[in-house]
Write a protein that holds these residues in place. Structure first.
Motif, PDB file in Angstrom:
ATOM      1  N   ASP A   1      14.939  27.115  42.083  1.00  0.00           N
ATOM      2  CA  ASP A   1      14.409  26.738  43.390  1.00  0.00           C
ATOM      3  C   ASP A   1      12.956  26.297  43.249  1.00  0.00           C
ATOM      4  O   ASP A   1      12.384  26.311  42.159  1.00  0.00           O
ATOM      5  CB  ASP A   1      14.586  27.849  44.432  1.00  0.00           C
ATOM      6  N   LEU A   2      12.357  25.873  44.319  1.00  0.00           N
ATOM      7  CA  LEU A   2      10.999  25.320  44.282  1.00  0.00           C
ATOM      8  C   LEU A   2       9.920  26.368  44.083  1.00  0.00           C
ATOM      9  O   LEU A   2       8.779  26.029  43.787  1.00  0.00           O
ATOM     10  CB  LEU A   2      10.730  24.541  45.573  1.00  0.00           C
ATOM     11  N   LEU A   3      10.259  27.638  44.224  1.00  0.00           N
ATOM     12  CA  LEU A   3       9.267  28.706  44.106  1.00  0.00           C
ATOM     13  C   LEU A   3       9.350  29.456  42.782  1.00  0.00           C
ATOM     14  O   LEU A   3       8.733  30.502  42.613  1.00  0.00           O
ATOM     15  CB  LEU A   3       9.425  29.686  45.273  1.00  0.00           C
ATOM     16  N   GLY A   4      10.112  28.939  41.837  1.00  0.00           N
ATOM     17  CA  GLY A   4      10.223  29.563  40.526  1.00  0.00           C
ATOM     18  C   GLY A   4      11.365  30.551  40.401  1.00  0.00           C
ATOM     19  O   GLY A   4      11.552  31.138  39.345  1.00  0.00           O
ATOM     20  N   GLY A   5      12.130  30.758  41.445  1.00  0.00           N
ATOM     21  CA  GLY A   5      13.284  31.646  41.404  1.00  0.00           C
ATOM     22  C   GLY A   5      14.543  30.874  41.075  1.00  0.00           C
ATOM     23  O   GLY A   5      14.503  29.694  40.703  1.00  0.00           O
TER      24      GLY A   5
ATOM     25  N   THR B   1      18.890  30.384  42.256  1.00  0.00           N
ATOM     26  CA  THR B   1      19.972  30.604  43.206  1.00  0.00           C
ATOM     27  C   THR B   1      21.285  30.599  42.439  1.00  0.00           C
ATOM     28  O   THR B   1      21.569  29.671  41.687  1.00  0.00           O
ATOM     29  CB  THR B   1      20.003  29.493  44.275  1.00  0.00           C
TER      30      THR B   1
ATOM     31  N   GLN C   1      19.913  34.665  46.056  1.00  0.00           N
ATOM     32  CA  GLN C   1      18.589  34.328  45.529  1.00  0.00           C
ATOM     33  C   GLN C   1      18.138  35.400  44.532  1.00  0.00           C
ATOM     34  O   GLN C   1      18.347  36.593  44.765  1.00  0.00           O
ATOM     35  CB  GLN C   1      17.568  34.266  46.658  1.00  0.00           C
TER      36      GLN C   1
ATOM     37  N   LEU D   1      14.654  36.391  41.816  1.00  0.00           N
ATOM     38  CA  LEU D   1      13.261  36.069  41.514  1.00  0.00           C
ATOM     39  C   LEU D   1      13.065  35.546  40.105  1.00  0.00           C
ATOM     40  O   LEU D   1      12.137  34.782  39.859  1.00  0.00           O
ATOM     41  CB  LEU D   1      12.372  37.301  41.741  1.00  0.00           C
ATOM     42  N   ASP D   2      13.920  35.975  39.170  1.00  0.00           N
ATOM     43  CA  ASP D   2      13.748  35.517  37.790  1.00  0.00           C
ATOM     44  C   ASP D   2      15.084  35.125  37.161  1.00  0.00           C
ATOM     45  O   ASP D   2      16.156  35.456  37.660  1.00  0.00           O
ATOM     46  CB  ASP D   2      13.032  36.574  36.944  1.00  0.00           C
TER      47      ASP D   2
END
Length: 84
Positions: free
Chosen positions: A25-29, A31, A49, A51-52
């Motif tokens: 995704d655009l925030l570094g996470g 999906t 979603q 985070l890493d």
């Protein structure tokens, strides 16, 4: 990374499938997208979603293993090698 799992055809109905793939995704996470249904019929899509990358891979492998226990077989893989 992408996985396609499918059940063996059983009778006149089309086999069921599960497709799993990871999207950054655009925030570094990441999906995890899970599409499932009957081949040639309706399907449903679920998204989770993470985070890493490591936790997304772990979730993908968990879902893959659950589907294999339900009788699905891995038909196609693309991307990184996954642990068995």
């Amino acid at each position: 990374m992408r996985l396609l799992l499918q059940q063996r055809p059983d009778g006149p109905e089309a086999p069921r499938f599960v497709q799993l793939f990871l999207q950054p995704d655009l925030l570094g996470g990441f999906t995890l997208v899970r599409e499932s249904g009957q081949i040639g019929g309706r399907s449903s899509v679920r998204r989770e979603q993470f985070l890493d990358h490591a936790s997304a891979i772990k979730a993908m492998e968990r879902v893959r293993d659950q589907q294999i226990k339900r009788g699905f077989q891995v038909m196609f893989t693309q991307g990184e090698a996954t642990r068995s």
